[in-house]
Design an enzyme around this catalytic site. Structure first.
Site, mmCIF file in Angstrom:
data_model
loop_
_atom_site.group_PDB
_atom_site.id
_atom_site.type_symbol
_atom_site.label_atom_id
_atom_site.label_comp_id
_atom_site.label_asym_id
_atom_site.label_seq_id
_atom_site.Cartn_x
_atom_site.Cartn_y
_atom_site.Cartn_z
ATOM 1 N N TYR A 154 0.850 -1.211 0.000
ATOM 2 C CA TYR A 154 0.000 0.000 0.000
ATOM 3 C C TYR A 154 0.877 1.249 0.000
ATOM 4 O O TYR A 154 0.517 2.282 -0.561
ATOM 5 C CB TYR A 154 -0.948 -0.026 1.207
ATOM 6 C CG TYR A 154 -2.183 0.832 1.026
ATOM 7 C CD1 TYR A 154 -3.090 0.580 0.000
ATOM 8 C CD2 TYR A 154 -2.443 1.898 1.882
ATOM 9 C CE1 TYR A 154 -4.214 1.369 -0.167
ATOM 10 C CE2 TYR A 154 -3.575 2.686 1.727
ATOM 11 C CZ TYR A 154 -4.443 2.416 0.704
ATOM 12 O OH TYR A 154 -5.563 3.199 0.537
ATOM 13 N N LYS A 161 -3.037 8.491 2.844
ATOM 14 C CA LYS A 161 -4.251 8.323 3.668
ATOM 15 C C LYS A 161 -4.028 8.870 5.078
ATOM 16 O O LYS A 161 -4.965 9.371 5.710
ATOM 17 C CB LYS A 161 -4.673 6.853 3.731
ATOM 18 C CG LYS A 161 -5.180 6.281 2.411
ATOM 19 C CD LYS A 161 -6.401 7.005 1.884
ATOM 20 C CE LYS A 161 -7.037 6.273 0.721
ATOM 21 N NZ LYS A 161 -8.033 7.085 0.003
ATOM 22 N N LYS A 191 -12.745 -5.102 -4.128
ATOM 23 C CA LYS A 191 -12.149 -5.046 -5.470
ATOM 24 C C LYS A 191 -12.773 -3.914 -6.280
ATOM 25 O O LYS A 191 -13.985 -3.905 -6.512
ATOM 26 C CB LYS A 191 -12.355 -6.385 -6.181
ATOM 27 C CG LYS A 191 -11.568 -6.516 -7.469
ATOM 28 C CD LYS A 191 -11.659 -7.936 -7.988
ATOM 29 C CE LYS A 191 -11.160 -8.090 -9.415
ATOM 30 N NZ LYS A 191 -9.886 -7.471 -9.706
ATOM 31 N N THR A 192 -11.956 -2.955 -6.669
ATOM 32 C CA THR A 192 -12.392 -1.845 -7.533
ATOM 33 C C THR A 192 -11.254 -1.551 -8.514
ATOM 34 O O THR A 192 -10.172 -2.141 -8.420
ATOM 35 C CB THR A 192 -12.656 -0.554 -6.721
ATOM 36 O OG1 THR A 192 -11.434 -0.138 -6.117
ATOM 37 C CG2 THR A 192 -13.722 -0.735 -5.651
HETATM 38 P P1 NAD Z 1 -12.368 3.762 -8.000
HETATM 39 O O1 NAD Z 1 -11.234 3.565 -8.944
HETATM 40 O O2 NAD Z 1 -13.683 3.281 -8.426
HETATM 41 O O3 NAD Z 1 -12.479 5.291 -7.561
HETATM 42 C C1 NAD Z 1 -11.379 6.168 -7.548
HETATM 43 C C2 NAD Z 1 -11.822 7.422 -8.232
HETATM 44 O O4 NAD Z 1 -10.821 8.455 -8.162
HETATM 45 C C3 NAD Z 1 -12.125 7.205 -9.720
HETATM 46 O O5 NAD Z 1 -13.455 7.580 -9.999
HETATM 47 C C4 NAD Z 1 -11.141 8.136 -10.412
HETATM 48 O O6 NAD Z 1 -11.640 8.679 -11.611
HETATM 49 C C5 NAD Z 1 -10.969 9.203 -9.342
HETATM 50 N N1 NAD Z 1 -9.800 10.064 -9.615
HETATM 51 C C6 NAD Z 1 -8.500 9.688 -9.714
HETATM 52 N N2 NAD Z 1 -7.752 10.763 -10.059
HETATM 53 C C7 NAD Z 1 -8.602 11.829 -10.165
HETATM 54 C C8 NAD Z 1 -8.441 13.193 -10.507
HETATM 55 N N3 NAD Z 1 -7.237 13.728 -10.820
HETATM 56 N N4 NAD Z 1 -9.539 14.009 -10.516
HETATM 57 C C9 NAD Z 1 -10.764 13.500 -10.210
HETATM 58 N N5 NAD Z 1 -10.981 12.202 -9.889
HETATM 59 C C10 NAD Z 1 -9.899 11.369 -9.874
HETATM 60 O O7 NAD Z 1 -11.895 3.013 -6.647
HETATM 61 P P2 NAD Z 1 -12.496 2.996 -5.167
HETATM 62 O O8 NAD Z 1 -11.852 1.820 -4.519
HETATM 63 O O9 NAD Z 1 -13.964 3.097 -5.218
HETATM 64 O O10 NAD Z 1 -11.866 4.298 -4.520
HETATM 65 C C11 NAD Z 1 -12.641 5.320 -3.918
HETATM 66 C C12 NAD Z 1 -11.963 5.748 -2.618
HETATM 67 O O11 NAD Z 1 -12.101 4.692 -1.671
HETATM 68 C C13 NAD Z 1 -10.478 6.029 -2.736
HETATM 69 O O12 NAD Z 1 -10.124 7.127 -1.913
HETATM 70 C C14 NAD Z 1 -9.864 4.763 -2.190
HETATM 71 O O13 NAD Z 1 -8.544 4.948 -1.705
HETATM 72 C C15 NAD Z 1 -10.834 4.482 -1.075
HETATM 73 N N6 NAD Z 1 -10.796 3.139 -0.504
HETATM 74 C C16 NAD Z 1 -10.919 2.048 -1.296
HETATM 75 C C17 NAD Z 1 -10.867 0.784 -0.735
HETATM 76 C C18 NAD Z 1 -10.972 -0.454 -1.598
HETATM 77 O O14 NAD Z 1 -10.525 -1.515 -1.166
HETATM 78 N N7 NAD Z 1 -11.535 -0.370 -2.790
HETATM 79 C C19 NAD Z 1 -10.698 0.634 0.642
HETATM 80 C C20 NAD Z 1 -10.590 1.772 1.439
HETATM 81 C C21 NAD Z 1 -10.635 3.024 0.849
#
Ligand code: NAD
Length: 257
Positions: A154, A161, A191-192
């Site tokens: 990570y 974060k 998973k995303t």
């Molecule tokens: P995701 O890829 O679906 O979402 C990430 C988003 O960030 C995308 O829509 C992308 O277009 C956007 N993004 C990236 N660069 C950008 C920019 N310059 N301007 C505008 N938008 C931008 O993945 P996710 O997992 O849904 O992530 C959403 C949030 O959740 C993130 O902050 C991620 O770190 C957090 N998160 C995810 C998990 C997980 O396991 N999936 C766990 C904890 C936290």
């Protein structure tokens, strides 16, 4: 219908797997009116059908790497929604090569990029949102346990974060006087598009299911419901907080790797 009559902006829907999409669906089910902000034209095309499903209109392009783009987006939002009640910041980015191996090898540009897009963007968005939150409101962002533990691979995103969760506390202090609450939701792995860039995601999912108190991974629905709560008046006394939605994994003695 805990968000009946509320208007909100959701940043970060990329597809049907996005945590922001689950939050959007929960917010809509609870009565909210929504606008989506997406990174670029490619995402606007992909996300438009999803926006239509929740009555969010045409997504607005907002590249959070640019203050000008953020300002323009909020100007456009002000035409659709003169008053905003909540904002969802579900945005993160780091270079794939920085999400594997050793943190010590992170380049200066990789570190800067992860901080800029994943942490600074919350303050930049909150600054513009404040102008439209004339009746107070709720801002949430998405974090992960890698903010406080050294989670393998990570790396640079964990450091971003940590800055994000600290930003939540400072923003809560800045905006509390206007009745604007700022909180983080720390989700377990799902998973995303973004999480797939972190090497070893499957191992993290398996471990979550094996050792967390609920003995299961979390779902997008778990995240959507908790987000709807934080965005609503049911959470009226909560700000500056990080709420774990991780099957209790953070209290397990086996946390780490
Ligand atoms: P995701 O890829 O679906 O979402 C990430 C988003 O960030 C995308 O829509 C992308 O277009 C956007 N993004 C990236 N660069 C950008 C920019 N310059 N301007 C505008 N938008 C931008 O993945 P996710 O997992 O849904 O992530 C959403 C949030 O959740 C993130 O902050 C991620 O770190 C957090 N998160 C995810 C998990 C997980 O396991 N999936 C766990 C904890 C936290």
């Amino acid at each position: 219908m805990i968000l009946q009559g509320k208007k909100g902006i959701i940043f970060g829907v990329a597809n049907r797997m996005s945590l922001a999409w689950f939050i959007a669906q929960a917010a809509r089910e609870h009565g909210a009116e929504l606008v989506f902000g997406v990174a670029n034209e490619r995402f606007r095309e992909k996300v438009a059908p999803l926006a239509a499903e929740v009555g969010a209109g045409t997504p607005l392009i907002c590249d959070v790497a640019s203050d000008e783009s953020i300002q323009t987006t909020f100007q456009m939002i002000s035409h659709r929604m003169p008053k905003v009640d909540f904002v969802v910041h579900a945005i993160a980015f780091a270079y794939r090569e920085d999400l594997q191996g050793r943190f010590i090898d992170t380049t200066r540009v990789g570190f800067h990029t992860a901080q800029d897009i994943s942490a600074y963007s919350l303050a930049a968005i909150a600054r513009e949102a404040e102008k439209l939150m004339s009746d107070g409101g709720s801002i949430i962002t998405l974090s992960y346990i890698g903010a406080e533990r050294a989670v393998s691979n990570y790396n640079v995103m964990g450091v971003a974060k940590a800055a994000l969760e600290s930003s939540v506390r400072y923003l809560a202090e800045d905006l509390g006087g206007q009745g604007i609450r700022v909180n983080a939701l720390s989700a377990g792995p799902i998973k995303t598009l973004s999480s797939s860039a972190v090497r070893g995601l499957k191992g993290k999912l398996d471990k979550q299911a094996a050792v967390s108190p609920l003995r299961r991974t979390i779902t997008g629905d778990d995240v959507g419901k908790a987000a709807a709560f934080l965005l609503s008046d049911l959470a009226s006394g909560i700000t500056g907080h990080t709420l774990y939605v991780d099957s209790g994994y953070h209290v397990s003695a086996s946390v780490g790797e």
